[in-house]
Design a protein around this motif. Structure first.
Motif, PDB file in Angstrom:
ATOM      1  N   LEU A  21      23.541 -20.854 -34.997  1.00 19.11           N
ATOM      2  CA  LEU A  21      23.371 -19.612 -35.770  1.00 19.11           C
ATOM      3  C   LEU A  21      22.262 -18.756 -35.170  1.00 19.11           C
ATOM      4  O   LEU A  21      22.435 -17.552 -34.947  1.00 19.11           O
ATOM      5  CB  LEU A  21      23.047 -19.953 -37.228  1.00 19.11           C
ATOM      6  N   ALA A  47      19.329 -13.219 -41.656  1.00 22.96           N
ATOM      7  CA  ALA A  47      20.176 -14.287 -41.140  1.00 22.96           C
ATOM      8  C   ALA A  47      19.426 -15.595 -40.927  1.00 22.96           C
ATOM      9  O   ALA A  47      19.947 -16.659 -41.237  1.00 22.96           O
ATOM     10  CB  ALA A  47      20.812 -13.844 -39.821  1.00 22.96           C
ATOM     11  N   VAL A  86      23.715 -15.489 -33.442  1.00 22.39           N
ATOM     12  CA  VAL A  86      23.401 -14.214 -34.093  1.00 22.39           C
ATOM     13  C   VAL A  86      22.228 -13.552 -33.368  1.00 22.39           C
ATOM     14  O   VAL A  86      22.195 -12.336 -33.190  1.00 22.39           O
ATOM     15  CB  VAL A  86      23.097 -14.437 -35.585  1.00 22.39           C
ATOM     16  N   ASP A 100      25.968  -8.733 -40.136  1.00 15.95           N
ATOM     17  CA  ASP A 100      26.954  -7.670 -39.965  1.00 15.95           C
ATOM     18  C   ASP A 100      26.607  -6.468 -40.845  1.00 15.95           C
ATOM     19  O   ASP A 100      26.584  -5.320 -40.388  1.00 15.95           O
ATOM     20  CB  ASP A 100      28.341  -8.228 -40.319  1.00 15.95           C
ATOM     21  N   LEU A 129      30.466  -9.789 -35.185  1.00 20.45           N
ATOM     22  CA  LEU A 129      30.039 -10.345 -36.466  1.00 20.45           C
ATOM     23  C   LEU A 129      31.085 -10.086 -37.547  1.00 20.45           C
ATOM     24  O   LEU A 129      31.291 -10.906 -38.443  1.00 20.45           O
ATOM     25  CB  LEU A 129      28.688  -9.761 -36.874  1.00 20.45           C
ATOM     26  N   GLY A 150      35.064 -17.068 -39.901  1.00 20.39           N
ATOM     27  CA  GLY A 150      34.090 -18.158 -39.975  1.00 20.39           C
ATOM     28  C   GLY A 150      34.348 -19.095 -41.137  1.00 20.39           C
ATOM     29  O   GLY A 150      34.271 -20.317 -41.004  1.00 20.39           O
ATOM     30  N   LEU A 176      33.652 -12.654 -37.132  1.00 19.81           N
ATOM     31  CA  LEU A 176      33.141 -13.928 -37.639  1.00 19.81           C
ATOM     32  C   LEU A 176      33.141 -13.939 -39.172  1.00 19.81           C
ATOM     33  O   LEU A 176      33.395 -14.974 -39.792  1.00 19.81           O
ATOM     34  CB  LEU A 176      31.728 -14.175 -37.114  1.00 19.81           C
ATOM     35  N   SER A 177      32.853 -12.776 -39.783  1.00 25.81           N
ATOM     36  CA  SER A 177      32.865 -12.716 -41.239  1.00 25.81           C
ATOM     37  C   SER A 177      34.262 -12.991 -41.780  1.00 25.81           C
ATOM     38  O   SER A 177      34.422 -13.441 -42.909  1.00 25.81           O
ATOM     39  CB  SER A 177      32.420 -11.338 -41.733  1.00 25.81           C
ATOM     40  N   MET A 218      26.166 -14.717 -40.916  1.00 27.96           N
ATOM     41  CA  MET A 218      27.125 -13.853 -40.219  1.00 27.96           C
ATOM     42  C   MET A 218      27.359 -12.547 -40.972  1.00 27.96           C
ATOM     43  O   MET A 218      27.182 -11.463 -40.438  1.00 27.96           O
ATOM     44  CB  MET A 218      28.449 -14.593 -40.041  1.00 27.96           C
ATOM     45  N   ASP A 252      34.508 -14.943 -45.362  1.00 26.00           N
ATOM     46  CA  ASP A 252      33.545 -16.053 -45.380  1.00 26.00           C
ATOM     47  C   ASP A 252      33.077 -16.454 -46.770  1.00 26.00           C
ATOM     48  O   ASP A 252      33.105 -17.618 -47.151  1.00 26.00           O
ATOM     49  CB  ASP A 252      32.301 -15.653 -44.573  1.00 26.00           C
TER      50      ASP A 252
END
Lengths: 658, 99
Positions: free
Chosen positions: A129, A291, A133, A381, A499, A506, A502-503, A377, A430
């Motif tokens: 992470l 984050a 990130v 974002d 991101l 993930g 990923l959101s 994540m 997520d």
């Protein structure tokens, strides 16, 4: 009645559901020494640390390429971390934790502090992470800080932060963790106060530093208690011996760790610094104050699960703190017009979720970490989206001056929407997977935590929809001449897009086949929550509440939003705009009595101690002024004095003889 | 002659010298009075030396003479300097170093 007894009585008033039927205890394998790729573990920290040192030492000479070097370092760490993750994946669960003993840091008699790193299933999550990130935000910063004369210094501090944060999660004992803990505090201070010429930024940095010190005292007390009661402060040693410690000692260690977590993670009652910390540049808010760093408290609690499992009092305190902060953060998020402050309130609230989950014990640890990763994540974002909006709008932060930006900032709009859906917990984004699990587990603890978590989800939907609606839809409340909004550069858009993806993916990637639970169980232990309500009902009511919250906010803020905040509002709104009087309470409870104390001490010092000293001096001064008159300048009177003295001495000698 | 006579003479000389130091204003005269006090003490030293039959007192008398010679050198120089600047040898007038 002491604080401890209050907590104990609270702990007994909340019925703890018995879930001992299928508790999987954390495994107690001694981690193996690092081999293969894991011997490069130190490089994870060394690379960004080297970047920071180089950029700071080379100074202006590295201005031209400093940001590129600074970006490559965390990317290098990320590459290593990915390689290590796959190496770990190929090993059986019992062989996954590895340690690397670098050198003996402190070696005094029975006090041994090794400089040793430990990489296990929990650490690798954090390492991925932080470096992942972190790398994206470094890339974003290249675009965001373009034109800032101190961009190189910014990247040096960011690298310093990444190195310290990695040390925090890779340390194999509490003392080394403390070094990383202070390191991230320092980096956070430097970066909040990056625009040092702004008085508000300087004050915010100082405030964050001071409030964090309060929490750090808790961590140092916890380490000292561990050493006194257990004779060790390595994770392995503490996990092994904590069972033999007295329950009181265990409870106090737990509470001291909780205090530390409160400071770093901006939990009640040490929450006041996070909102002000938004004075820093937006990438900093995204990386440090959303984050990674602010989740260090959750890491500390989950890492210390052996302690919290043994002390119901400490665990209940964690649960209560998490629940309080969850509600507080959400309320503050609803009332702020500053987009970054609203996001900061949301961060508080989401970390409240994680702390609440950690306070649930084995049924919650895994989901605390799961939500932490997801939050890392989608919140990054959202913050990067907010930074992009800010960038395009001439550093305007007031959402009342936004509106209808979806047409001019298409990419930002889409990525922000992904983050918005993720934080609300809309499937398949997520937040749906992680938050839903936390709410379920909270219902496993009882009705009160469950309902708080459930309501929190509704409020989250409200304030996030409010933010999204005010920023991107409705009528434009800006003018083309004044703000001239435009889309950000490619450097900034790329991390946002990654991101956003990923959101979306993930959550179900990690939730697939309970993979995150299976992955973390050897470190944290796991137990299935036996909820007071059927899981389906919890899930559906969460979704219903989210939809309701979102709908209310959309209806309310889609229509006209006045440019200045309405003044005739409810007392709760006023309180929320003032951060629920967190500062006022601190001022009334700590600052004013403190000032009163120092002033009275200064008064005592001036009038009492200085009075005595000055009085003695004045007495002698006055006396000598009188005695000075004897020096008449009349030589014969001196001679007379001598003669009289000699006669007196002689006479007294004669008298004594007789 | 017994030692007593010498001691009485020495005491008389010393008292006269002290009186002179206290009551005379002229620096030269004050100076001579100081010399008289020193010589009175020399007389006492020498007398005691004779009575005791050793040379200790005489040795000390020589020391006193040497110190007196040095003192005369410095003291006369000071007096001459004061006289040059003030056209007077009164010891009551130079009082620049009073309080």
């Amino acid at each position: 009645m002491t604080f401890s007894t209050v907590l104990t009585s609270l702990a007994t008033s909340i019925p703890l559901e018995e879930h001992s039927s299928d508790v999987i205890a954390p495994s107690v394998n001694t981690p193996a020494a690092a081999s293969g790729i894991f011997t490069l573990m130190f490089l994870l920290i060394a690379l960004p640390a080297l970047g920071a040192v180089l950029l700071l030492l080379l100074g202006r000479r590295s201005d031209k390429w400093g940001h590129l070097l600074g970006t490559l370092m965390p990317i290098g760490s990320f590459g290593l971390a990915v390689a290590m993750y796959f190496a770990m994946l190929h090993r059986p669960a019992a062989d996954r934790p590895v340690t690397q003993h670098l050198w003996n840091w402190i070696d005094v008699g029975s006090f041994q502090a090794p400089f040793a790193l430990q990489l296990d299933q929990l650490s690798i999550c954090f390492v991925l992470l932080i470096t992942g990130v972190g790398s994206l935000i470094h890339i974003y910063s290249i675009g965001y800080m373009k034109g800032d004369p101190h961009r190189r210094k910014f990247f040096a501090y960011l690298n310093l932060f990444v190195a310290a944060m990695l040390l925090l999660v890779l340390a194999d004992n509490y003392l080394l963790l403390y070094v990383g803990w202070e390191g991230v505090g320092l980096a956070s201070y430097l970066l909040i106060g990056f625009y040092i010429y702004k008085p508000s930024a300087a004050v915010a940095a100082k405030k964050a530093f001071v409030v964090n010190r309060v929490g750090d005292v808790g961590l140092s007390i916890a380490i000292m208690l561990m050493f006194v009661t257990l004779g060790t402060f390595t994770f392995e040693g503490v996990n092994e011996k904590i069972g033999s410690a007295s329950p009181t000692a265990t409870t106090w260690i737990g509470l001291a760790l909780l205090l530390a977590a409160c400071g770093k993670s901006a939990q009640f009652p040490l929450q006041s610094w996070l909102l002000d910390a938004m004075e820093g540049p937006t990438p900093v808010s995204a990386l440090i104050h959303a984050a990674t760093m602010v989740t260090a408290g959750v890491y500390l609690i989950v890492r210390s699960n052996a302690i919290f499992d043994l002390s119901n009092t400490a665990r209940t305190a964690v649960l209560i703190i998490g629940a309080i902060t969850l509600v507080m953060g959400a309320i503050i998020g609803c009332a702020k017009d500053d987009i970054k402050k609203a996001l900061a309130g949301s961060t508080m609230s989401q970390i409240g979720y994680m702390v609440l989950a950690a306070g649930l014990g084995p049924i919650g640890y895994v989901f605390a970490i799961f939500h932490l990763l997801m939050h890392g994540m989608f919140k990054a974002d959202l913050f990067l989206g907010a930074g992009s909006v800010m960038h395009g709008m001439h550093d305007e932060l007031d959402m009342r001056r936004f509106g209808a930006l979806r047409k001019v900032m298409v990419v930002t709009f889409v990525t922000f929407t992904f983050g918005w859906l993720a934080i609300m917990g809309v499937p398949p984004f997520d937040g749906f997977y992680s938050k839903d699990k936390i709410i379920e587990s909270a219902f496993g603890q009882g009705w009160v935590p469950g309902l708080v978590a459930l309501l929190g989800a509704g409020v989250t939907a409200f304030y996030m929809t409010r933010m999204w609606t005010m920023t991107f839809t409705g009528k434009a409340r800006w003018t083309e001449q004044n703000e001239h909004p435009h889309e950000a550069s490619k450097w900034m858009l790329f991390p946002m897009i990654v991101l956003a993806i990923l959101s979306l993916v993930g959550g179900f990637t990690l939730a697939w086949g309970n993979s995150i639970e299976n992955w973390l169980t050897p470190v944290t232990g796991f137990a299935h929550a036996e909820t007071v309500l059927p899981e389906k009902i919890i899930s559906y009511s969460t979704l219903a509440l989210v939809a309701l919250g979102a709908l209310i906010a959309y209806r309310q803020y889609r229509r006209d939003v006045p440019l200045t905040a309405p003044q005739h509002v409810s007392a709760l709104t006023v309180a929320a705009r003032n951060d629920l009087y967190g500062d006022a309470v601190n001022e009334a409870v700590f600052m004013r009595p403190g000032q009163w104390l120092t002033r009275s001490l200064v008064y005592f010092d001036n009038k009492g101690i200085d009075g005595v000293v000055n009085g003695v001096a004045a007495t002698f001064g006055g006396l000598s002024g009188r005695m000075r008159r004897l020096q008449s300048g009349f030589a014969r009177s001196y001679a007379l004095a001598m003669v009289v003295g000699a006669v007196l001495v002689g006479a007294s000698l004669v008298l004594v003889r007789m | 002659m017994s030692t007593d006579h010498y001691i009485v003479l020495s005491a008389i000389l010393f008292s006269l010298g002290a009186l002179g130091v206290l009551i005379r204003r002229n620096a030269i005269v004050v100076f001579m009075c100081v010399e008289m006090m020193l010589n009175a003490s020399n007389l006492a030293f020498v007398a005691f030396s004779r009575q005791a039959g050793n040379l200790d007192g005489q040795t000390i008398a020589f020391f006193v003479m040497i110190v007196a010679a040095a003192e005369v050198v410095i003291g006369l120089a000071i007096i001459v300097t004061i006289y040059r600047t003030r056209r007077s040898a009164s010891i009551d007038e130079p009082n620049l170093m009073k309080y």
